[in-house]
Design an enzyme around this catalytic site. Structure first.
Site, PDB file in Angstrom:
ATOM      1  CG  ASP A   1    -118.637  41.808   6.417  1.00 43.46           C
ATOM      2  OD1 ASP A   1    -118.832  42.063   7.625  1.00 43.46           O
ATOM      3  OD2 ASP A   1    -117.777  42.403   5.734  1.00 43.46           O
TER       4      ASP A   1
ATOM      5  CG  ASN B   1    -114.932  37.468  14.289  1.00 41.87           C
ATOM      6  OD1 ASN B   1    -115.650  36.674  13.683  1.00 41.87           O
ATOM      7  ND2 ASN B   1    -114.547  38.619  13.721  1.00 41.87           N
TER       8      ASN B   1
HETATM    9  C1  FPP Z   1    -119.863  39.934  10.268  1.00 41.73           C
HETATM   10  O1  FPP Z   1    -120.609  41.094  10.510  1.00 41.73           O
HETATM   11  C2  FPP Z   1    -120.508  38.821  10.910  1.00 41.73           C
HETATM   12  C3  FPP Z   1    -119.971  38.117  11.944  1.00 41.73           C
HETATM   13  C4  FPP Z   1    -118.664  38.390  12.536  1.00 41.73           C
HETATM   14  C5  FPP Z   1    -120.711  37.029  12.552  1.00 41.73           C
HETATM   15  C6  FPP Z   1    -121.568  36.233  11.628  1.00 41.73           C
HETATM   16  C7  FPP Z   1    -122.570  35.601  12.468  1.00 41.73           C
HETATM   17  C8  FPP Z   1    -123.864  35.402  12.171  1.00 41.73           C
HETATM   18  C9  FPP Z   1    -124.468  35.642  10.869  1.00 41.73           C
HETATM   19  C10 FPP Z   1    -124.775  34.905  13.195  1.00 41.73           C
HETATM   20  C11 FPP Z   1    -124.233  33.805  13.973  1.00 41.73           C
HETATM   21  C12 FPP Z   1    -124.423  32.499  13.332  1.00 41.73           C
HETATM   22  C13 FPP Z   1    -124.148  31.398  14.008  1.00 41.73           C
HETATM   23  C14 FPP Z   1    -124.378  30.046  13.433  1.00 41.73           C
HETATM   24  C15 FPP Z   1    -123.573  31.526  15.343  1.00 41.73           C
HETATM   25  P1  FPP Z   1    -119.914  42.258  11.308  1.00 41.73           P
HETATM   26  O2  FPP Z   1    -120.295  42.128  12.734  1.00 41.73           O
HETATM   27  O3  FPP Z   1    -118.442  42.257  11.055  1.00 41.73           O
HETATM   28  O4  FPP Z   1    -120.616  43.498  10.663  1.00 41.73           O
HETATM   29  P2  FPP Z   1    -119.956  44.907  10.351  1.00 41.73           P
HETATM   30  O5  FPP Z   1    -118.770  44.672   9.451  1.00 41.73           O
HETATM   31  O6  FPP Z   1    -121.043  45.648   9.677  1.00 41.73           O
HETATM   32  O7  FPP Z   1    -119.581  45.497  11.684  1.00 41.73           O
END
Ligand code: FPP
Length: 253
Positions: free
Chosen positions: A26, A74
């Protein structure tokens, strides 16, 4: 030169090193925002952190690493961000698969595949087939995954079997139920790490984490590295896991 040790299974001290670590990656968006970058840049940096973490987990002798890459919730994000995340999964499967395979890592995906584009489904099938005999480490990618949805899909399959008369409802136990989950034949996580300081599970492995130790890491996911993983593992090693019982040293008291 290829590090031949990586293809062998590391000896793991079960008191110090968890067999299965699951990570809620996250904070990509906040990492990007703090740098004045678009969210996509945070996700790209998140893939770098994932690469580092797979290597670091192998070096520590962790047998199973599960990462939450895309939740069934998501889909409510902007279309462009969804497309970025799908693109990153494609890129990861295309670019990193060779190294993962060379290092003896077996790849699996959990989550609802039906909702994914056909080319992604076939890339995932290919990655699973290519690596299915690898035994140095297991990488489980939770993609289009949501725990409640997984449990409902399992319940539906069980109900259909019971209605068809092929399953006796009396035979449904916690042990038999798990074979209907996406994580059938995958051990429950010993340690769950969530980065970015948030302290919740967000529909991740709700059944499987009944007795998992939880570690909340303040850094954003793109800043996660081998040292932070080692620190999480050290806090795990200091925990007293009782699984609802009493500690062995307290039994005689
Ligand atoms: C949460 O951060 C992360 C995600 C929803 C995606 C996780 C994905 C990756 C680490 C990269 C992709 C990996 C693969 C294998 C496809 P957030 O976007 O919710 O961050 P925030 O809470 O700060 O907005």
């Amino acid at each position: 030169m290829q590090d031949a040790r990586r293809t062998r299974k590391r000896e793991r001290n079960p008191d110090l090193i968890p067999a299965h670590v699951a990570i809620i990656m996250d904070g990509n968006g906040r990492w990007a925002k703090a740098r004045g970058l678009p969210r996509a840049a945070g996700h790209r940096a998140g893939v770098e952190a994932l690469r580092r973490t797979v290597r670091a987990a192998g070096d520590l002798g962790i047998d199973w690493l599960t990462v939450y890459a895309f939740s069934s919730e998501n889909w409510s994000r902007p279309r462009s961000e969804i497309s970025d995340l799908m693109g990153l999964l494609r890129l990861f499967l295309r670019r990193d698969l060779a190294e993962i395979h060379q290092n003896g890592v077996r790849v699996r995906m959990i989550g609802d595949r039906e909702g994914l584009e056909p080319d992604i489904r076939s890339m995932v099938d290919e990655a699973e087939n290519l690596t299915m005999n690898n035994a140095a480490m297991n990488l489980v990618i939770a993609f289009n995954y949501g725990s409640r949805h997984e449990i409902i899909r399992a319940a539906r399959t069980i109900a259909q079997a019971a209605a068809a008369g092929t399953l006796d409802p009396e035979e449904i136990t916690p042990e038999s139920f798990v074979s209907f989950l996406d994580t059938a034949r995958i051990p429950d996580p010993d340690l769950v790490i969530r980065t970015s300081g948030e302290q919740r599970l967000s529909n991740f492995l709700l059944w499987q984490t009944a007795y998992s130790e939880l570690h909340f890491e303040p850094c954003y996911w793109p800043d996660f590295n081998a040292e932070r993983l080692a620190e999480a593992v050290r806090t795990y090693a200091a925990r007293d896991r009782r699984f609802g019982g009493v500690a062995a040293r307290d039994v005689a008291l």
